[in-house]
Scaffold this motif. Structure first.
Motif, mmCIF file in Angstrom:
data_model
loop_
_atom_site.group_PDB
_atom_site.id
_atom_site.type_symbol
_atom_site.label_atom_id
_atom_site.label_comp_id
_atom_site.label_asym_id
_atom_site.label_seq_id
_atom_site.Cartn_x
_atom_site.Cartn_y
_atom_site.Cartn_z
ATOM 1 N N LEU A 44 0.539 -1.120 -0.157
ATOM 2 C CA LEU A 44 -0.038 -0.036 -0.035
ATOM 3 C C LEU A 44 1.013 1.150 -0.045
ATOM 4 O O LEU A 44 1.816 1.248 0.614
ATOM 5 C CB LEU A 44 -0.790 0.013 1.346
ATOM 6 C CG LEU A 44 -1.901 -1.065 1.261
ATOM 7 C CD1 LEU A 44 -2.600 -0.801 2.839
ATOM 8 C CD2 LEU A 44 -3.004 -0.958 0.062
ATOM 9 N N GLU A 45 0.453 2.229 -1.075
ATOM 10 C CA GLU A 45 1.374 3.491 -1.159
ATOM 11 C C GLU A 45 2.917 3.055 -1.255
ATOM 12 O O GLU A 45 3.750 3.617 -0.663
ATOM 13 C CB GLU A 45 1.255 4.210 0.176
ATOM 14 C CG GLU A 45 -0.359 4.788 0.339
ATOM 15 C CD GLU A 45 -0.687 5.784 1.356
ATOM 16 O OE1 GLU A 45 0.383 5.996 2.199
ATOM 17 O OE2 GLU A 45 -1.776 6.294 1.425
ATOM 18 N N GLY A 46 3.112 1.826 -1.881
ATOM 19 C CA GLY A 46 4.429 1.753 -2.139
ATOM 20 C C GLY A 46 5.315 0.960 -0.911
ATOM 21 O O GLY A 46 6.335 1.032 -0.916
ATOM 22 N N LYS A 47 4.555 0.617 0.024
ATOM 23 C CA LYS A 47 5.084 -0.031 1.255
ATOM 24 C C LYS A 47 4.781 -1.380 1.638
ATOM 25 O O LYS A 47 3.572 -1.802 1.316
ATOM 26 C CB LYS A 47 4.929 0.810 2.529
ATOM 27 C CG LYS A 47 5.599 2.482 2.429
ATOM 28 C CD LYS A 47 5.002 3.351 3.555
ATOM 29 C CE LYS A 47 5.872 4.613 3.362
ATOM 30 N NZ LYS A 47 5.495 5.566 4.545
ATOM 31 N N LEU A 91 -6.511 -2.672 -4.265
ATOM 32 C CA LEU A 91 -6.980 -3.297 -2.856
ATOM 33 C C LEU A 91 -7.622 -2.584 -1.967
ATOM 34 O O LEU A 91 -8.654 -2.900 -1.300
ATOM 35 C CB LEU A 91 -5.476 -3.584 -2.026
ATOM 36 C CG LEU A 91 -4.428 -4.412 -2.636
ATOM 37 C CD1 LEU A 91 -3.176 -4.611 -1.813
ATOM 38 C CD2 LEU A 91 -4.828 -5.469 -3.329
ATOM 39 N N ILE A 92 -7.227 -1.130 -1.521
ATOM 40 C CA ILE A 92 -8.298 -0.399 -0.641
ATOM 41 C C ILE A 92 -9.621 -0.315 -1.236
ATOM 42 O O ILE A 92 -10.622 -0.316 -0.560
ATOM 43 C CB ILE A 92 -7.559 0.896 -0.255
ATOM 44 C CG1 ILE A 92 -6.107 0.739 0.459
ATOM 45 C CG2 ILE A 92 -8.499 1.869 0.396
ATOM 46 C CD1 ILE A 92 -5.359 1.721 0.747
ATOM 47 N N HIS A 93 -9.909 0.187 -2.329
ATOM 48 C CA HIS A 93 -11.116 0.472 -2.950
ATOM 49 C C HIS A 93 -11.625 -0.600 -3.930
ATOM 50 O O HIS A 93 -12.309 -0.438 -4.877
ATOM 51 C CB HIS A 93 -11.009 1.772 -3.875
ATOM 52 C CG HIS A 93 -10.449 3.146 -3.084
ATOM 53 N ND1 HIS A 93 -11.442 3.525 -1.957
ATOM 54 C CD2 HIS A 93 -9.373 3.640 -2.973
ATOM 55 C CE1 HIS A 93 -10.823 4.431 -1.532
ATOM 56 N NE2 HIS A 93 -9.476 4.687 -2.114
ATOM 57 N N THR A 136 -3.903 -10.045 0.404
ATOM 58 C CA THR A 136 -4.277 -8.988 -0.565
ATOM 59 C C THR A 136 -5.897 -8.749 -0.498
ATOM 60 O O THR A 136 -6.282 -7.860 -1.472
ATOM 61 C CB THR A 136 -3.649 -9.531 -2.038
ATOM 62 O OG1 THR A 136 -4.349 -10.814 -2.144
ATOM 63 C CG2 THR A 136 -2.212 -9.394 -1.877
ATOM 64 N N THR A 137 -6.705 -9.243 -0.105
ATOM 65 C CA THR A 137 -8.059 -8.764 0.267
ATOM 66 C C THR A 137 -8.487 -8.018 1.348
ATOM 67 O O THR A 137 -9.270 -7.483 1.570
ATOM 68 C CB THR A 137 -9.099 -10.182 0.071
ATOM 69 O OG1 THR A 137 -8.865 -11.157 1.585
ATOM 70 C CG2 THR A 137 -8.908 -11.162 -1.068
ATOM 71 N N PHE A 138 -7.556 -8.275 2.445
ATOM 72 C CA PHE A 138 -7.775 -7.693 3.770
ATOM 73 C C PHE A 138 -8.950 -8.378 4.460
ATOM 74 O O PHE A 138 -8.861 -9.600 5.036
ATOM 75 C CB PHE A 138 -7.699 -6.185 3.729
ATOM 76 C CG PHE A 138 -6.690 -5.375 3.050
ATOM 77 C CD1 PHE A 138 -5.477 -5.973 3.120
ATOM 78 C CD2 PHE A 138 -6.980 -4.421 2.431
ATOM 79 C CE1 PHE A 138 -4.391 -5.434 2.576
ATOM 80 C CE2 PHE A 138 -5.660 -3.577 1.945
ATOM 81 C CZ PHE A 138 -4.340 -4.162 1.903
ATOM 82 N N ILE A 139 -9.924 -7.822 4.185
ATOM 83 C CA ILE A 139 -11.183 -8.432 4.736
ATOM 84 C C ILE A 139 -12.486 -8.387 3.648
ATOM 85 O O ILE A 139 -12.533 -7.185 3.256
ATOM 86 C CB ILE A 139 -11.690 -7.776 6.164
ATOM 87 C CG1 ILE A 139 -10.792 -8.019 7.061
ATOM 88 C CG2 ILE A 139 -13.153 -8.280 6.672
ATOM 89 C CD1 ILE A 139 -10.963 -7.252 8.412
ATOM 90 N N TRP A 140 -13.069 -9.382 3.198
ATOM 91 C CA TRP A 140 -14.103 -9.386 2.234
ATOM 92 C C TRP A 140 -15.239 -9.904 3.220
ATOM 93 O O TRP A 140 -15.208 -10.924 3.626
ATOM 94 C CB TRP A 140 -13.871 -9.988 1.144
ATOM 95 C CG TRP A 140 -12.844 -9.148 0.057
ATOM 96 C CD1 TRP A 140 -12.625 -7.993 -0.018
ATOM 97 C CD2 TRP A 140 -12.427 -9.784 -1.090
ATOM 98 N NE1 TRP A 140 -11.679 -7.895 -0.892
ATOM 99 C CE2 TRP A 140 -11.825 -8.832 -1.731
ATOM 100 C CE3 TRP A 140 -12.517 -11.029 -1.780
ATOM 101 C CZ2 TRP A 140 -11.216 -8.843 -2.852
ATOM 102 C CZ3 TRP A 140 -11.955 -11.155 -3.207
ATOM 103 C CH2 TRP A 140 -11.321 -9.983 -3.671
ATOM 104 N N PRO A 141 -16.206 -8.996 3.037
ATOM 105 C CA PRO A 141 -17.561 -9.750 3.626
ATOM 106 C C PRO A 141 -18.140 -10.813 2.842
ATOM 107 O O PRO A 141 -18.089 -10.750 1.579
ATOM 108 C CB PRO A 141 -18.602 -8.371 3.557
ATOM 109 C CG PRO A 141 -17.974 -7.591 2.747
ATOM 110 C CD PRO A 141 -16.256 -7.638 2.648
#
Length: 285
Positions: free
Chosen positions: A39-42, A122-124, A246-251
């Motif tokens: 995220l954001e290159g990190k 990823l975020i959006h 890479t999904t973080f959290i998906w409902p």
């Protein structure tokens, strides 16, 4: 743009990358892997991923060819070379090649190390907003799912069947109980707001995102119970969700033919996703 990839000490264009046809990762899936989100290159939760990689190698007797610090530097170099802002870094370590196909191997075989980047939103992610439908089916994988190997054919086939059925993913079932998703950890939320997820064992992968999520949930005052749950119990849950790097959290809005809750992403999954992303960005390497 042609990506720059890494193979055994060298950076090169992806079109020039080659691995021996006799590599045991290709012939026997004798390999482990990790995917670290960016995220954001990190790098996100990277220390946990490298620690799990080290454990997987120890369990299989595959030597780590370089140190954790060197590995992290390669990941960062690839992010820079490919100007990756959001996505992931894939890492695969195979036992290597000894020149011909043979089930047995010598102890001094030299591992093959491959890394490449993947750009991904990823975020959006639209999927995170609308939720996913999952199909349940028997878990036919081997009994050491705690080792993150590249032996992913059962999961690939299960996901394909789910897609053919109009679903987004799969939840795997063993003796009536949910083990995990096709490439994620699985959770349900009870009427009392308690989060239920299967305890760690050889039956499931020790998710790095899962570990961070457990800590964040407790910090938010949410109650987590680690126990096995049946697919029937999942049908009756007020919410369900999955987590991965890479999904973080998906409902999860539907399981098989059952609508979960009101069939829309629930507030607990949404809250945890928001907090996880915010915390991850603050702690990104």
């Amino acid at each position: 743009m042609t990506r720059t990839v890494y193979i055994n000490g060298q950076y090169m264009a992806e079109t020039d990358a080659k691995v021996s046809i006799f590599d045991r990762g290709f012939l026997f899936a004798d390999a482990v892997y990790e995917v670290t989100a960016v995220l954001e290159g990190k790098l996100i939760d990277n220390a946990g991923h490298i620690a799990r990689l080290t454990r997987s190698c120890q369990e299989l007797g595959i030597p780590m060819p370089i140190s954790a610090e060197e590995l992290t530097e390669i990941q960062r170099s690839l992010i820079e070379k490919n100007q990756l802002h959001e996505g992931g870094v894939y890492l695969q370590l195979t036992r290597g090649s000894e020149g011909d196909r043979d089930f047995s191997y010598s102890e001094d075989i030299k591992p093959t190390l491959v890394l490449f980047t993947q750009a991904r939103e990823l975020i959006h992610s639209p999927v995170a907003k609308k939720g996913i439908k999952v199909l349940s089916m028997d878990d036919i994988r081997w009994r050491r799912r705690d080792i993150k190997t590249t032996s992913l054919l059962p999961a690939c086939m299960a996901k394909h069947i789910a897609h053919q059925a109009g679903c987004d993913d799969v939840w795997l079932i063993e003796q009536g109980y949910v083990t995990e998703g096709g490439s994620s950890n699985a959770y349900i939320v009870t009427d009392e707001g308690k989060i239920i997820t299967r305890p760690l064992s050889n039956d499931i992968l020790s998710g790095i995102t899962r570990a961070s999520l457990m800590l964040l949930a407790k910090d938010c005052g949410l109650v987590i119970e680690e126990r096995a749950f049946t697919i029937e119990e999942a049908y009756q849950a007020t919410e369900a969700f999955v987590s991965s790097a890479t999904t973080f959290i998906w409902p999860v809005t539907h399981i098989d033919d059952h609508e979960i809750g009101d069939g829309k992403p629930g507030p607990i999954a949404a809250k945890l996703r928001e907090i996880y992303i915010k915390t991850s960005l603050e702690m990104a390497e």
